[in-house]
Design a protein around this motif. Structure first.
Motif, short mmCIF file in Angstrom:
data_model
loop_
_atom_site.label_atom_id
_atom_site.label_comp_id
_atom_site.label_asym_id
_atom_site.label_seq_id
_atom_site.Cartn_x
_atom_site.Cartn_y
_atom_site.Cartn_z
N PHE A 73 39.44 43.84 47.51
CA PHE A 73 38.96 43.19 46.30
C PHE A 73 37.93 42.14 46.70
N LEU A 75 35.55 39.16 46.33
CA LEU A 75 35.42 37.99 45.47
C LEU A 75 33.99 37.47 45.43
N GLN A 102 47.10 48.72 43.36
CA GLN A 102 46.20 48.70 42.20
C GLN A 102 46.67 47.73 41.12
N GLN A 105 45.55 44.39 41.96
CA GLN A 105 44.11 44.30 41.77
C GLN A 105 43.78 44.07 40.29
N GLN A 106 44.46 44.75 39.40
CA GLN A 106 44.22 44.56 37.97
C GLN A 106 44.56 43.13 37.55
N GLU A 107 45.67 42.61 38.09
CA GLU A 107 46.07 41.23 37.76
C GLU A 107 45.05 40.24 38.33
N GLN A 109 41.90 40.82 38.82
CA GLN A 109 40.69 40.93 38.00
C GLN A 109 40.83 40.08 36.73
N LYS A 110 42.02 40.08 36.13
CA LYS A 110 42.26 39.29 34.93
C LYS A 110 42.15 37.79 35.22
N LEU A 112 40.44 36.33 37.74
CA LEU A 112 39.33 36.08 38.66
C LEU A 112 38.77 34.66 38.57
#
Length: 170
Positions: A73, A75, A102, A105-107, A109-110, A112
């Protein structure tokens, strides 16, 4: 003459007793040495073999852990002023997080903006002397991982990678 023969027989009997005692002592010594060797081969060597098996198993687990690369991921790049009081110094660092899966990764992204803020705030507190050594860089990676794991509900940061790391004086 009879007395001389008696004395000779007594001397032989006493000598025979000493021989028996010496033979008995030698047998006891041989039994002790044999018992010690048996203990070494049966108990100590078995423990050493078990220890080697445990070490081999540990190495196998480490290899499996490194083979299962997580989700990367990115940044992006951070440019911050360092906390050096004597001169203005800047840090430019690109950070990539290795996440467990994954879902993490979704968490991430939320969240970020929270993650980037936490990293920026951490970097602003560092002095160039703290981050110029390999130990300092590793410590910084650990701190970033801890901060990001604190933000994510389930944690999940396996590792932190710097793809660019520049300290510049201004």
């Amino acid at each position: 003459m009879a007395e001389e023969e008696k004395q000779a027989q007594e001397g032989q009997e006493k000598g025979g007793g000493k021989k028996k005692l010496i033979i008995l002592l030698l047998l006891l010594i041989l039994l002790g040495v044999g018992g010690g060797l048996a203990y070494k081969f049966l108990v100590l060597d078995k423990k050493a073999a078990e220890s080697q098996e445990k070490q081999a198993q540990k190495i196998i687990e480490e290899i499996k852990a490194t083979e299962s690369v997580g989700v990367m991921f990115d940044l992006g790049t951070f440019v911050v002023n360092l906390a050096d009081p004597d001169i203005e110094r800047y840090l430019k660092v690109s950070v990539v997080l290795e996440l467990k899966d994954q879902q993490v990764q979704q968490e991430a992204q939320k969240r970020l903006p929270e993650i980037k803020d936490a990293i920026t705030t951490l970097l602003l507190t560092k002095r160039s002397s703290e981050i110029r050594t390999p130990e300092g860089i590793e410590f910084l990676k650990e701190e970033i991982a801890k901060r990001v794991n604190a933000i994510l509900p389930l944690g999940g940061v396996k590792n932190v990678y710097f793809t660019e790391f520049i300290v510049q004086t201004g």
